[in-house]
Design an enzyme around this catalytic site. Structure first.
Site, PDB file in Angstrom:
ATOM      1  N   LYS A 129      29.312  29.787  -6.158  1.00 37.74           N
ATOM      2  CA  LYS A 129      29.441  30.362  -4.810  1.00 37.74           C
ATOM      3  C   LYS A 129      28.149  31.086  -4.449  1.00 37.74           C
ATOM      4  O   LYS A 129      27.311  31.328  -5.328  1.00 37.74           O
ATOM      5  CB  LYS A 129      30.635  31.322  -4.766  1.00 37.74           C
ATOM      6  CG  LYS A 129      30.496  32.524  -5.689  1.00 37.74           C
ATOM      7  CD  LYS A 129      31.793  33.307  -5.825  1.00 37.74           C
ATOM      8  CE  LYS A 129      31.614  34.462  -6.795  1.00 37.74           C
ATOM      9  NZ  LYS A 129      32.894  35.096  -7.138  1.00 37.74           N
ATOM     10  N   ARG A 143      43.744  42.025  -4.821  1.00 42.06           N
ATOM     11  CA  ARG A 143      42.900  41.385  -3.815  1.00 42.06           C
ATOM     12  C   ARG A 143      43.628  40.133  -3.362  1.00 42.06           C
ATOM     13  O   ARG A 143      44.536  40.216  -2.548  1.00 42.06           O
ATOM     14  CB  ARG A 143      41.511  41.101  -4.427  1.00 42.06           C
ATOM     15  CG  ARG A 143      40.476  40.641  -3.451  1.00 42.06           C
ATOM     16  CD  ARG A 143      39.101  40.467  -4.064  1.00 42.06           C
ATOM     17  NE  ARG A 143      39.025  39.362  -5.021  1.00 42.06           N
ATOM     18  CZ  ARG A 143      37.904  38.884  -5.545  1.00 42.06           C
ATOM     19  NH1 ARG A 143      36.740  39.438  -5.238  1.00 42.06           N
ATOM     20  NH2 ARG A 143      37.918  37.882  -6.387  1.00 42.06           N
ATOM     21  N   TYR A 155       5.932  54.004   5.579  1.00 42.85           N
ATOM     22  CA  TYR A 155       6.746  54.686   6.592  1.00 42.85           C
ATOM     23  C   TYR A 155       7.231  56.039   6.100  1.00 42.85           C
ATOM     24  O   TYR A 155       7.689  56.176   4.965  1.00 42.85           O
ATOM     25  CB  TYR A 155       7.968  53.836   6.938  1.00 42.85           C
ATOM     26  CG  TYR A 155       7.637  52.626   7.754  1.00 42.85           C
ATOM     27  CD1 TYR A 155       7.007  52.733   8.993  1.00 42.85           C
ATOM     28  CD2 TYR A 155       7.966  51.364   7.282  1.00 42.85           C
ATOM     29  CE1 TYR A 155       6.715  51.594   9.739  1.00 42.85           C
ATOM     30  CE2 TYR A 155       7.679  50.225   8.025  1.00 42.85           C
ATOM     31  CZ  TYR A 155       7.051  50.355   9.251  1.00 42.85           C
ATOM     32  OH  TYR A 155       6.764  49.238   9.983  1.00 42.85           O
ATOM     33  N   MET A 185       9.783  45.934   5.620  1.00 38.56           N
ATOM     34  CA  MET A 185      10.486  44.664   5.816  1.00 38.56           C
ATOM     35  C   MET A 185       9.765  43.502   5.147  1.00 38.56           C
ATOM     36  O   MET A 185      10.388  42.625   4.544  1.00 38.56           O
ATOM     37  CB  MET A 185      10.659  44.390   7.312  1.00 38.56           C
ATOM     38  CG  MET A 185      11.510  43.172   7.597  1.00 38.56           C
ATOM     39  SD  MET A 185      11.607  42.770   9.337  1.00 38.56           S
ATOM     40  CE  MET A 185      12.686  44.057   9.952  1.00 38.56           C
TER      41      MET A 185
HETATM   42  C1  LIG Z   1      32.915  35.224  -8.584  1.00 44.48           C
HETATM   43  C2  LIG Z   1      34.088  34.873  -9.371  1.00 44.48           C
HETATM   44  C3  LIG Z   1      33.974  34.554 -10.736  1.00 44.48           C
HETATM   45  C4  LIG Z   1      32.689  34.676 -11.502  1.00 44.48           C
HETATM   46  O1  LIG Z   1      32.454  36.017 -11.812  1.00 44.48           O
HETATM   47  P1  LIG Z   1      31.218  36.496 -12.721  1.00 44.48           P
HETATM   48  O2  LIG Z   1      31.506  37.912 -12.959  1.00 44.48           O
HETATM   49  O3  LIG Z   1      29.988  36.286 -11.899  1.00 44.48           O
HETATM   50  O4  LIG Z   1      31.239  35.668 -13.945  1.00 44.48           O
HETATM   51  C5  LIG Z   1      35.108  34.127 -11.393  1.00 44.48           C
HETATM   52  N1  LIG Z   1      36.297  34.046 -10.747  1.00 44.48           N
HETATM   53  C6  LIG Z   1      36.450  34.384  -9.447  1.00 44.48           C
HETATM   54  C7  LIG Z   1      37.779  34.293  -8.809  1.00 44.48           C
HETATM   55  C8  LIG Z   1      35.353  34.820  -8.729  1.00 44.48           C
HETATM   56  O5  LIG Z   1      35.512  35.161  -7.445  1.00 44.48           O
END
Ligand SMILES: *Cc1c(COP(=O)(O)O)cnc(C)c1O
Length: 383
Positions: free
Chosen positions: A45, A144, A274, A322
């Site tokens: 992802k 969640r 800055y 930036m």
């Molecule tokens: C992002 C994610 C992972 C991977 O997590 P890491 O800590 O980066 O290994 C695994 N399972 C779910 C559901 C996630 O959202």
């Protein structure tokens, strides 16, 4: 091309990130060794944590990953468009209107609400498409996504009544909240709750498919929960989720470099950047580096960040802006090392015997290493 120009010499702005595909391959293998017989669902992802989803995915699949996990349907489509054929699990579920794309592109969505079953089953029927393999998510304490263990029985009733053959269970999963916390005892509780859910499935003669729970941290801290498959993200990119967790054999797969764009000699009393965050107490030599917070070089690292120039760590001076960051070359000059415009600056990774890690960036910025990798922006070309 064809005019004898050496394309290996970069032209234009020199700030670049390099992704080491060989490191990704080796990391997949190292994680696979830790996971024993469990399959690996490689989490790609967020553009493979900033590494480029397509090339990272191809590398992981070639190295033996069972499949790939993305957060969004759109991320899955990007991989399919690139011709990647491995199973793709969509962790974040399917937002309304995208169900037909899921059917058409053979994505495996994570589901947890009755509503998800209804929408997907309707899409399979409407398109007369193939069945959509789904992964049921159970919330064992992350609070969640996922159904609560108390809702499981009723949910299974709906699945069998409304989905029929159209949504076969490819997996059942949960997600850990505290696996990377030192001294954590909650993961064991989550594993016990998940196991109770799996027993309920057995009692009801529901075949769970692949059972999976472990993120990177869980692979190390909860070996009992390796089950049929593990879901590593961060460790595949060579970064441990926490200093106390060891992943033998992994190494960072992303480096970020730039080059000195200018040298500035300043007298005591000069204010730098800055807000004049730094006011020089003594004469100094500054290197101007064309990297800034728009690239993911976070402004909150101002005051603590270091880079490597001529094999030596140099402090960032004044506020990161930036597009530009100033670094202190005074000690190098005092030692007799002149730095020329064009000299390499390592922002993340190794130069000589020095190394700057994602964990250090995270500490300087007050964030977590995941944010560091995902934060390196699209503006930074990946090599
Ligand atoms: C992002 C994610 C992972 C991977 O997590 P890491 O800590 O980066 O290994 C695994 N399972 C779910 C559901 C996630 O959202």
């Amino acid at each position: 091309m064809g005019e004898g120009r050496d394309l290996s010499v970069s032209v234009g702005r020199p700030t670049q990130a390099s992704v080491d595909l060989e490191a990704l391959r080796a990391n997949l293998e190292a994680v696979q060794r830790l996971a024993g017989f469990a399959r690996v669902l490689a989490v790609v992802k967020a553009d493979a944590y900033g590494h480029g989803a397509v090339s990272a995915s191809r590398t992981f699949v070639a190295a033996g990953a069972w499949g790939l996990a993305v957060s969004l349907v759109e991320e899955g489509l990007e991989l399919r468009a690139a011709g990647i054929d491995a199973p793709i699990v969509v962790l974040g579920g399917v937002y309304p209107g995208l169900e037909e794309l899921v059917v058409q592109h053979r994505l495996s969505p994570v589901v947890w609400e009755v509503e998800h079953i209804r929408r997907l089953a309707a899409a399979v029927k409407r398109t007369a498409g193939p069945p959509v393999p789904v992964h049921l998510k159970i919330d064992t304490g992350m609070s969640r996504l996922g159904l609560l263990p108390t809702e499981l029985s009723a949910w299974l009733d709906v699945l069998s009544a409304e989905a029929g053959e159209s949504l076969p269970l490819e997996g059942v999963m949960t997600h850990f909240a505290c696996a990377d916390v030192e001294g954590d005892t909650f993961t064991a509780e989550q594993v016990a709750r998940f196991e109770a859910c799996l027993s309920l499935l057995r009692e009801r003669s529901v075949e769970p498919g692949l059972r999976h729970a472990c993120n990177s941290a869980g692979i190390v801290t909860a070996p009992r929960a390796h089950l049929d498959m593990v879901r590593p993200g961060l460790a595949l990119y060579g970064v441990s989720p926490a200093a106390h967790l060891q992943f033998p054999g992994i190494r960072p797969s992303m480096t970020m470099e730039s080059r000195i764009a200018g040298i500035r000699r300043l007298e005591a009393g000069a204010g730098v950047s800055y807000g004049h965050r730094t006011v020089l107490e003594a004469p100094a030599v500054l290197g101007i580096v064309p990297v800034g917070y728009e690239d993911g070089y976070m402004r909150s690292m101002s005051g603590s960040a270091q880079v490597i120039v001529a094999g030596r760590r140099c402090r960032v001076m004044g506020n990161v802006t930036m597009d530009t960051t100033m670094v202190d070359l005074t000690d190098l000059y005092r030692e007799g090392t002149e730095v020329n415009v064009g000299a390499p600056v390592t922002l993340l990774g190794c130069q000589g015997s020095e190394r700057v890690t994602a964990a250090e960036w995270a500490e300087w910025a007050g964030v977590i290493p995941w944010e560091v990798l995902c934060g390196i922006s699209k503006r930074v070309p990946r090599r």
